[in-house]
Design an enzyme around this catalytic site. Structure first.
Site, PDB file in Angstrom:
ATOM      1  N   THR A  96       0.668  -1.126  -0.042  1.00  0.00           N
ATOM      2  CA  THR A  96      -0.082  -0.121   0.130  1.00  0.00           C
ATOM      3  C   THR A  96       1.027   1.242  -0.001  1.00  0.00           C
ATOM      4  O   THR A  96       1.641   1.511   0.908  1.00  0.00           O
ATOM      5  CB  THR A  96      -0.911  -0.013   1.181  1.00  0.00           C
ATOM      6  N   LYS A 171      -6.833   1.439  -3.220  1.00  0.00           N
ATOM      7  CA  LYS A 171      -6.618   0.683  -1.887  1.00  0.00           C
ATOM      8  C   LYS A 171      -6.401   1.916  -0.601  1.00  0.00           C
ATOM      9  O   LYS A 171      -6.918   1.522   0.244  1.00  0.00           O
ATOM     10  CB  LYS A 171      -5.096   0.441  -2.107  1.00  0.00           C
TER      11      LYS A 171
END
Length: 295
Positions: A96, A171
């Site tokens: 991420t 995300k």
């Protein structure tokens, strides 16, 4: 068409499952050790090849997955890979990461005739081991067409969001929602206890109602059952992701007061000592409780 040769950098909680499932799909897989040799030995026993440095991996692999804590580490890894990467190689960031960094890396790789894709992960380490992760992919259409069969070996749900960087943007939005739930649940549980409603009573009303969801159930695995490993995502990584979200909002001059409030709940936990490798998101309930004078 020749089968892609795959490298995996970062074979920890999520990367081990990715590499294991790539091997199960008969892809040649190369791995590299960091600190913990246990996952490396597990994977080499299954047929993976270990290399000693990233230059060796770059020289032998056509698709390289990166599972790292965040953008600074991904940037270091890509810089180490870049001199030896073969033209046409694809670097897939499963971390991420900050979308701004991802797009800058894509431009750097393009100058070397290589490609960048972002495929951040949704799911748990258990789902990683089972090949049932979800991923939201940012990549050009041609790159995605090449990657899709590779990713299908370790993901059960694949969504092509758009060009490089789009996966990381999505995300961050996904984590904003889930971590927002975590902050909300933690505060609600502290308030319920303060007004004389137990955690079990609270749970008996929410569980099975319209307010229930999969995240609620794993989160409450700690609050109700005491399972410290119910959701193995660290408070430190959660805070990092919320800071990336804040930066994304700032880059387009978007007011995000709820995002800032959620970030501050995690910053409070971090400042109070919740920054260890086994301090997970459901443990936020303890830090919010203590802040309010509860055990």
């Amino acid at each position: 068409m020749a089968k892609e040769t795959i490298g995996v950098v970062g074979v920890g909680l999520m990367g081990h499952g990715i590499a294991k499932n790539l091997l199960a799909a008969d892809y040649p897989v190369t791995v590299i050790a960091h600190r913990n040799r246990t996952p490396i030995e597990s994977l080499t026993a299954l047929g993976a090849v270990e290399v000693g440095d990233l230059t060796q991996m770059a020289a032998t692999c056509s698709v390289i997955h990166i599972c790292a804590p965040g953008s600074p580490q991904v940037e270091e890894i890509v810089d180490a890979l870049l001199p030896a990467l073969k033209r046409g190689s694809i670097v897939v960031d499963c971390s991420t990461s900050d979308p701004t960094s991802t797009i800058a890396l894509a431009q750097k790789l393009a100058k070397a005739g290589c490609h960048m894709a972002d495929a951040p992960l949704g799911g748990t380490p258990v789902q990683a081991e089972q090949g049932e992760l979800a991923t939201m992919v940012g990549a050009d259409a041609e790159v995605f067409a090449r990657l899709e069969p590779v990713i299908a070996s370790w993901a059960g749900a694949i969504v092509h969001i758009g060009p490089c960087g789009a996966g990381h943007k999505m995300k961050l939005l996904n984590n904003f929602v889930s971590l927002g739930y975590a902050a909300l649940y933690s505060e609600a549980l502290a308030l319920s206890r303060k007004v004389g409603i137990s955690v079990d009573q609270f749970d008996s009303v929410i569980r099975g109602s319209r307010m229930d969801c999969g995240f609620y159930q794993t989160f409450m695995g700690y609050a109700v059952e005491g399972n410290r490993e119910a959701h193995k995502f660290t408070l430190t990584n959660a805070l990092k992701d919320l800071r990336y979200l804040e930066a994304m909002a700032d880059s387009i001059a978007l007011a995000n007061p709820v995002g800032n409030a959620v970030k501050n709940s995690f910053a409070l936990a971090s400042a109070a000592g919740g920054s260890g490798p086994e301090d997970y998101v459901p443990h936020l309930v303890d830090y919010i409780a203590r802040q309010n004078g509860l055990d």
